[in-house]
Design a protein around this motif. Structure first.
Motif, PDB file in Angstrom:
ATOM      1  N   LYS A   1       0.934  -1.293   0.088  1.00 30.39           N
ATOM      2  CA  LYS A   1      -0.073   0.160   0.146  1.00 30.39           C
ATOM      3  C   LYS A   1       0.822   1.084  -0.010  1.00 30.39           C
ATOM      4  CE  LYS A   1      -1.450   1.523   3.660  1.00 30.39           C
ATOM      5  NZ  LYS A   1      -1.992   1.729   5.013  1.00 30.39           N
TER       6      LYS A   1
ATOM      7  N   GLY B   1       1.402   3.969  -3.092  1.00 24.51           N
ATOM      8  CA  GLY B   1       0.979   5.237  -2.711  1.00 24.51           C
ATOM      9  C   GLY B   1       2.247   6.194  -3.220  1.00 24.51           C
TER      10      GLY B   1
ATOM     11  N   SER C   1       2.246   6.918  -6.754  1.00 26.65           N
ATOM     12  CA  SER C   1       1.026   7.331  -7.404  1.00 26.65           C
ATOM     13  C   SER C   1       0.155   6.291  -8.006  1.00 26.65           C
ATOM     14  CB  SER C   1       1.064   8.595  -8.110  1.00 26.65           C
ATOM     15  OG  SER C   1       1.701   9.397  -7.265  1.00 26.65           O
TER      16      SER C   1
ATOM     17  N   ILE D   1      -2.603   4.553  -7.973  1.00 23.05           N
ATOM     18  CA  ILE D   1      -4.006   4.841  -7.299  1.00 23.05           C
ATOM     19  C   ILE D   1      -4.869   3.448  -6.971  1.00 23.05           C
ATOM     20  CG2 ILE D   1      -5.986   6.075  -7.119  1.00 23.05           C
ATOM     21  CD1 ILE D   1      -4.462   8.224  -9.053  1.00 23.05           C
TER      22      ILE D   1
ATOM     23  N   GLU E   1      -2.979   1.066  -4.723  1.00 21.82           N
ATOM     24  CA  GLU E   1      -2.939   1.600  -3.340  1.00 21.82           C
ATOM     25  C   GLU E   1      -4.293   1.173  -2.604  1.00 21.82           C
ATOM     26  OE1 GLU E   1      -1.999   5.722  -0.776  1.00 21.82           O
ATOM     27  OE2 GLU E   1      -2.449   5.764  -2.896  1.00 21.82           O
ATOM     28  N   LYS E   2      -5.453   1.430  -3.437  1.00 18.61           N
ATOM     29  CA  LYS E   2      -6.788   1.221  -2.675  1.00 18.61           C
ATOM     30  C   LYS E   2      -6.903  -0.206  -2.462  1.00 18.61           C
ATOM     31  CE  LYS E   2     -11.393   2.247  -2.400  1.00 18.61           C
ATOM     32  NZ  LYS E   2     -11.595   1.053  -1.364  1.00 18.61           N
TER      33      LYS E   2
END
Length: 121
Positions: free
Chosen positions: A67, A71, A74, A76, A79-80
């Motif tokens: 994660k 992050g 970037s 996205i 990361e989510k």
């Protein structure tokens, strides 16, 4: 059927943010993304192995690491995904863990394909 990233590439990767984090150095960003790519496969294998052994702590730890790495670059959607995986492992939500783990490779493929199209990988 169009690929998701073609409809909304911002959901996968934020180039402006990534370049801001690397001081605008696109070559350095490529190098970091390459390192991420090399480590992704072994770390996801670790998640899958831990999941098979119902080792929620290890799933949580590796997810937390990915994660943060996602992050920082970037990435996205990844990361989510790893945030959701980390949270599900904390509460030992086996159904959610199974669903998320089943999507890891597919989501990474989408991100990787997008990065390759952008000549970043």
């Amino acid at each position: 059927m169009a690929k998701n990233h073609q409809k909304n590439p911002q959901a996968l990767f934020d180039l402006d943010s990534a370049l801001e984090r690397t001081g605008g150095d696109k070559d350095f960003l490529r190098e970091l993304l390459s390192i991420y790519e090399e480590e992704f496969e072994s770390k996801v294998a670790g998640i899958k192995n831990a999941w098979q052994n119902k080792d929620f702590q290890t799933v949580q730890e590796i997810s937390h690491s990915l994660k943060g790495a996602s992050g920082n670059l970037s990435l996205i959607s990844l990361e989510k995904l790893f945030l959701d995986l980390e949270q599900a492992s904390k509460v030992k939500d086996e159904k959610k863990l199974s669903q998320i783990i089943a999507t890891l490779d597919e989501e990474y493929s989408r991100v990787k394909n997008y990065l390759q199209e952008q000549h970043l990988l």
